[in-house]
Design an enzyme around this catalytic site. Sequence first.
Site: not given
Length: 432
Positions: A227-230
């Site tokens: 995933g990512n930090k958004s």
Amino acid sequence: MNIVLGVGGGIAAYKSALLLRLFTEAGHSVTVIPTQASTKFVGVATWEALSGRPVTNDVFDAVDQVNHVRIGHEADLIVVAPATADLLARAAGGHADDLLTTTLLMARGPVLFAPAMHTEMWQHASTQANVATLRSRGVNVLDPAVGRLTGPDTGPGRLPEPEAIFAAAMALLGSPAPEALDTAQTCEKATEQPESPAVKQGSLSGVRVLITAGGTREPLDPVRFLGNKSSGKQGVALAEAALAAGADVTFVHAHMEVAAPAGAKLQRVETALELRAATLAAAASADVVIMAAAVADFRPSNVSQGKIKKRDDTADPIINLIRNPDILLEVVAHRAAANRRQLIVGFAAETGDEQGDARSYAEAKLQRKGCDLLVLNEVGPGESGSERVFGQDSNKVQILSLDGANPVQASGSKRTVANAVVALIAERLGTT
Ligand code: C5P
């Protein structure tokens, strides 16, 4: 305005007492209809004291007044918080087995559900199907917040904070609650951050705006993902700004830490490929496309059917990645192929390095992607050493134009930045 507050049988029912206070303090008349089960958590006396009105959930109380017909007709808005899995199922199924469900069937005004339940119940196919059914009928169903649940578990399922539900409700009544919507903005006034003016009402009237938001999750196995930090906060702020300007908003979102915007057509996706399919389909009938989603550039080439095991007798696994399609590039290509008039806005989260600053990287990206506007965020640690953009309530951007116009700077809360983006879009469309 007359608001009906339906209260479902979950522990989060106590938070609806705060929501009720927000409504009454804003001058609204509130009729509370608790389900039978919810009165085990919060009693009728609490609701009567706080609303100043008699409270019942029995269709056979005051039969002479035909309560469900009167309350349903008089309601300018119905808010159900917390909406349990059972209540969502009963509403989706059109049941009429208590005063709340009969009132929901009578109502013709907007309806807002704020679900709260354990993660497994929220993610269960039945609940998701019921939510999809309700949304397809134009009912606004907020996504639950992510965080600590009643037991030791954590995940999506928390009731959104009363202030967030209040803000979503006010947006549906067409009277946004600026302080509740944007507390970060209020804080910034104290530190004298530059403010962008509020969006001009009607400046995007009838304009079809597609917004993507949140961070995609690429599965490795049934348990793990990349995933990512958004957080989705900037995308939600853009949707709220566009809605305030009168736009017809379709909001395609991957994982977010905040509730989806009320009043938009919502579509929840998980992976980059799902985001691609939903975006390309919706873009075909959009006047404006804003790609604020953080799309994974790569996905695991293999998704294991079973959980990848940690074993001492074999080597640790190596993850092979394959490239995801660049959706923004495809939206631009489809516009050209269909000879469509469409304004396309991309986002770029950039850092500088010894070869160039963030701006020069963004300029190159703008040329490469071919979108009309590119909103540049400088990401990474700020002067204080903490992250500047991801998950934060404020942002600082430069909006670059493919036609070479001077970049527009905006800083402040994410809603302030969103207002600046929406104002520039209206200017480009000539609809200001
Ligand atoms: O290439 P980069 O990820 O920095 O570009 C960011 C912009 O491109 C954002 O608007 C993002 O939504 C979009 N994007 C995309 N498809 C990808 C990667 C990014 O549409 N696979």
